[in-house]
Design a protein around this motif. Structure first.
Motif, short mmCIF file in Angstrom:
data_model
loop_
_atom_site.label_atom_id
_atom_site.label_comp_id
_atom_site.label_asym_id
_atom_site.label_seq_id
_atom_site.Cartn_x
_atom_site.Cartn_y
_atom_site.Cartn_z
N HIS A 39 -21.98 12.66 3.83
CA HIS A 39 -21.23 13.81 4.31
C HIS A 39 -22.01 15.11 4.20
CE1 HIS A 39 -18.26 17.13 3.98
NE2 HIS A 39 -17.72 16.50 5.00
N TRP A 75 -25.04 15.19 6.47
CA TRP A 75 -24.62 15.26 7.86
C TRP A 75 -24.21 16.69 8.21
CZ3 TRP A 75 -20.49 16.63 10.85
CH2 TRP A 75 -20.47 16.15 12.16
N GLN A 122 -21.19 10.08 8.99
CA GLN A 122 -20.63 11.35 8.51
C GLN A 122 -19.90 11.16 7.19
OE1 GLN A 122 -18.06 13.32 11.28
NE2 GLN A 122 -17.63 15.04 9.93
#
Length: 941
Positions: free
Chosen positions: A347, A350, A343
């Motif tokens: 980021h 995700w 994550q």
């Protein structure tokens, strides 16, 4: 809608309903309160703020609109969710409007007045009406989600568990718990189908769905990093002989390897002669428990993460010998051990995956460039500096496909990252010696340290042979073979292996001690001399066949399957035409493979080996059992002028290696069953990429050009029924819309087709146009003027021609001048650079490929200059809008070209566009004059 996303949205709606009920409850209490308690009013204001966030979560984003998916809810369920989402928003707006209108500010009389206003606004009837609406939303949602649809989600979670096992990701416990929670919630819903208590179970169910989306996002990102050959080299490296290499863990040794593991950062270099066992040592060390124990001392209270990569110059996949492959492999291993880092590392991707189950292909490609991969690794290193340490084991730097200086620079970059140390191995080339050796204490030289290991190996293989022990008893003056071999080996394990193999063959033949001694004495100490000697020992009757198979193996850009060698060994250059369409019986194929395996041993003297493959299907029999060299040094020797001269003298004059490989691969595709033409089957790699690699070379050979054309036409006719049978799913696969999406090993597959469907009668011709079989394409375009239009409307042939100039994804089929020739041919026949599908012109694809996958000094852009000039000459839009993925901004083509090229080069491109415009204007003026002339002539008549 993706089931997990749908369940998550349903959970948001349920949460909103539950929370709104609490708001109404507090409003009712405030309305009934005699004093209008300040605390109640403050709580109501706090609830108002939270309600805004919940209302927003019930809004269905555009990215969650229906999409193609193997799993998806039916239209009715999606319509229900859409309707309920809108109802939630309406209730939320009404609640918020009411609460905002009486927001309490200040204290004293103002607060008392506001409290009175709340009582006025929140009439009991109004509160009851809103509550009934919320109850209806809740009931309609629960009734609308059928048990069948919940089972779809359950199956998705089961598949997620299976995929987690394949990826070896460290999420097994979490996914198992997720499934238990989900099944428990389903059981509660079944048991209390008519009761209000099911609301809590639905909240648990939606929470598990949201967690499932998060784990699914992790898996998709891991899949994008993984490539099909990621473990190939590791699996092919021989296991160390029992009890060897233990010296590396001697803490009193001058090599200081244990000290480096326990205390030091930076780089440790393992060097050694060819055949000394470097790869086997790196594999041994990387997997040994003592290594882990010492590294844990280095890591202290921080988490230890290790990863390894084995460069392999003979690999059929570029990822196995490139920086990109190295970085993808390392990141994949880190993130599968620490999925909680995904994550943070990815980021944006995700978030996209966790919200709607989809990540754009363009975004994925951007993240797989070398700069992006390095940046991700740096981000991980920096963000985990306080709690994690990393150790990488990288084997075979000398097998990297590029300049030694480039891979050395990459190792230095890794060295600069926080809490990262690296153990590397290579041959003792000057570049590596200068950088990693010299005065550094962190190094070892294999050939100086393996004497005891060699003694142990010889003693346990030769010394335990019953026939050898009997000869020793019979001859008291038997020489000490173990000592002699150890002394002569000079640390080269491969030489020892070859000598022992020869001695064991002699013992099988009942050789005498004298004969065995001669075998040792006759074995050259230099590996090149050994290979020369062993080849010259080939019987005359076999030399032609031996020359054939070695010539094929040396010139193979990919390791070919054993059945391809069986076809070549038939000695019939026209076998591809005579081979029937259809799959031989499995027992026949197995027999042919066993016979060829035995012949391979005889013809190559054991220098070629077929890898073991589990024969699970006919595909495995036809395309498995790949043939490779015993060791890299064998290929090195066979590429020397002396070896090439010898093979040429043994070969017959009619033998053409490229033709033979085409014939063999073509024959295997005819033998393949229909189901082999489904997506992701090995036949596509062999037919489209490997076959065309050699076909373009044969096409340029005047002696074989006509035969090549006949072969291509023959294969098109023979394989057309298979193409026809699977045309829909194949089209979906290559455009990224089909089941399974696009294979990450070949990320540009999505750019092949641009028509509305795959046209079975154009598959071979389209492949030839894309991959550069120029003469064949030219002749067929001349015969059929409409053919070029059909091909260019079917595939992105211009894009692929430029790709081959750039030596991008498939360097083996990249030929700059043939690619330019094909580009000129296509444009001359009317191919439109501005044509494409869904607003994506080929010209834009070309520019964005060069822009988004390269850095400021990308040499591919310079190589593309002539191609770009040619495209502009034929109408490419100079002001075409392109997308900079990393900035998410648009930029015009002329601005990009000004950035990439110097002033003189850009001036040439500008002049090209101006001349094109002038020529167009003159043509238009001539057209108008001719039209007026025609009208005048008509009027006179």
């Amino acid at each position: 809608m993706d089931p997990l996303a749908a369940a998550g949205l349903a959970g948001n709606i349920i949460t909103f309903v539950d929370f709104s009920t609490k708001v109404l409850s507090r409003a009712r209490q405030l309305n009934e309160s005699a004093s209008g308690a300040t605390a109640e009013n403050d709580e109501l204001e706090s609830l108002t703020k939270n309600l805004k966030g919940l209302a927003d979560r019930t809004r269905r984003r555009p990215s969650e609109m229906p999409q193609k998916d193997h799993f998806r809810l039916n239209i009715t369920s999606e319509a229900i969710l859409d309707s309920l989402s809108q109802q939630c928003i309406q209730v939320a707006d009404e609640l918020l409007e009411t609460l905002d209108s009486v927001k309490v500010k200040g204290d004293g009389r103002a607060r008392r007045n506001a409290i009175q206003a709340v009582k006025t606004v929140w009439k009991q009837g109004h509160i009851d009406t809103l509550q009934r609406r919320l109850d209806r939303i809740s009931k309609q949602l629960i009734d609308g989600m059928s048990m069948e649809q919940l089972q779809v989600i359950n199956r998705r979670l089961r598949d997620m568990a299976v995929e987690n096992t394949r990826l070896e990701a460290n999420r097994s416990k979490e996914i198992d718990q997720l499934r238990r929670d989900f099944n428990s919630a389903i059981e509660k819903i079944k048991a209390n189908a008519e009761e209000e208590q099911t609301l809590g179970a639905w909240l648990v169910l939606s929470d598990t769905a949201r967690r499932g989306q998060a784990y699914f996002a992790e898996q998709v990102i891991l899949q994008s990093l993984r490539f099909s050959s990621i473990d190939s080299r590791h699996e092919s490296i021989s296991k160390e002989h029992s009890h060897t290499f233990l010296w590396i863990f001697d803490q009193t040794s001058s090599i200081k390897f244990v000290e480096w593991l326990k205390e030091e950062d930076g780089v440790y270099w393992v060097s050694g002669k060819p055949g000394s066992g470097k790869s086997t040592l790196i594999k041994f060390v990387a997997e040994h428990e003592q290594t882990t124990r010492y590294l844990e001392e280095w890591a202290g209270d921080k988490k230890l993460v290790t990863a390894n990569f084995y460069f392999w110059s003979a690999s059929t996949h570029h990822s196995q010998k490139s920086q990109r492959g190295l970085l993808r492999s390392i990141l994949y291993q880190i993130l599968r051990q620490c999925p909680e880092l995904i994550q943070m590392a990815y980021h944006d991707q995700w978030i996209a995956m966790a919200s709607d189950g989809k990540v754009l292909k363009e975004s994925r490609d951007e993240l797989l460039t070398v700069p992006a991969l390095l940046n991700t690794l740096r981000k991980i290193s920096t963000s985990t500096a306080s709690n994690t340490k990393f150790c990488f084991f990288l084997d075979g730097l000398d097998e990297y496909d590029g300049r030694s200086a480039d891979i050395i620079e990459l190792i230095d970059i890794l060295k600069s990252f926080q809490n990262v140390k690296t153990c590397v191995s290579s041959r003792p080339w000057n570049e590596f010696e200068d950088h990693f050796g010299n005065d550094s204490p962190w190094k070892l030289y294999m050939h100086d340290l393996t004497r005891d290991d060699i003694r142990l190996y010889v003693d346990e293989t030769l010394g335990k042979n019953s026939r050898f022990r009997q000869l020793q008893k019979e001859d008291p003056e038997c020489p000490d073979f173990v000592w002699n071999i150890v002394t002569e080996a000079d640390g080269v394990f491969l030489w020892v292996f070859l000598v022992i193999r020869s001695l064991l063959e002699g013992l099988t033949n009942s050789d005498r001690i004298k004969d065995l001694q001669e075998r040792v004495n006759e074995t050259p100490k230099d590996l090149k001399d050994y290979f020369k000697t062993i080849l010259f020992s080939t019987e005359n009757r076999y030399r032609t066949q031996t020359a054939r198979i070695f010539t094929v193996a040396v010139n193979a850009k990919y390791e070919h399957p054993l059945m391809a060698y069986w076809v070549i060994d038939q000695g019939n250059p026209k076998y591809v035409f005579q081979c029937p369409v259809g799959t031989p019986a499995e027992e026949i194929l197995s027999s042919q493979l066993e016979n060829m395996r035995r012949r391979l041993k005889v013809l190559s003297k054991g220098l070629l080996e077929a890898k073991h493959t589990v024969p699970e299907s006919v595909d495995n029999l036809l395309f498995g059992f790949e043939v490779g060299f015993l060791h890299r040094t064998v290929r090195d020797y066979l590429q020397t002028p002396d070896a090439q001269s010898m093979l040429q003298s043994w070969s017959d004059d009619t033998f053409d290696v490229d033709w033979e490989i085409c014939s063999a691969v073509g024959s295997l595709t005819k033998m393949a069953p229909r189901e082999s033409f489904m997506p992701r089957r090995p036949i596509w790699s062999y037919l489209i990429y490997f076959f065309m690699c050699y076909a373009q070379k044969v096409d340029r050979n005047p002696s074989f050009r006509a035969d090549m054309a006949s072969m291509l036409e023959h294969l098109q006719a023979a394989l057309a029924p298979a193409f026809e049978e699977h045309k829909d799913i194949l089209y979906g696969w290559t455009t990224g819309d089909g089941e399974g999406g696009v294979d990450s090993e070949y990320p540009e597959d999505y750019t092949i087709f641009k028509g509305k469907c795959l046209e079975p009668d154009l598959v071979i011709m389209s492949a030839c146009a894309c991959l550069g079989v120029s003469n064949f394409v030219t002749e067929n375009f001349a015969k059929d003027p409409q053919l070029c239009s059909r091909v260019t409307n079917h595939v992105n042939s211009l894009y692929w021609s430029v790709q081959r100039i750039n030596v991008n994804v498939f360097p083996e089929i990249s030929q700059q001048y043939p690619a330019m020739s094909m580009l000129e041919l296509l444009l001359a026949h009317g191919a439109d650079p501005n044509g494409g599908v869904n607003g994506q012109s080929e010209w834009r694809l070309i520019l964005e490929e060069l822009m988004n996958d390269g850095d400021d000094e990308d040499p591919r852009r310079l190589k593309s200059f002539e191609a770009i000039k040619l495209l502009l000459r034929h109408g490419a839009d100079f002001e075409q809008q392109c997308m900079r993925r990393w900035e998410n901004t648009e930029v015009k083509a002329n601005e990009l070209l000004r950035e990439w090229f110097d002033a003189d080069q850009f001036g040439v491109l500008e002049d090209t566009v101006k001349r094109r415009a002038s020529k167009t204007k003159k043509g238009l003026k001539l057209f108008k004059i001719m039209r007026r002339l025609k009208l005048w002539v008509t009027s006179k008549k």
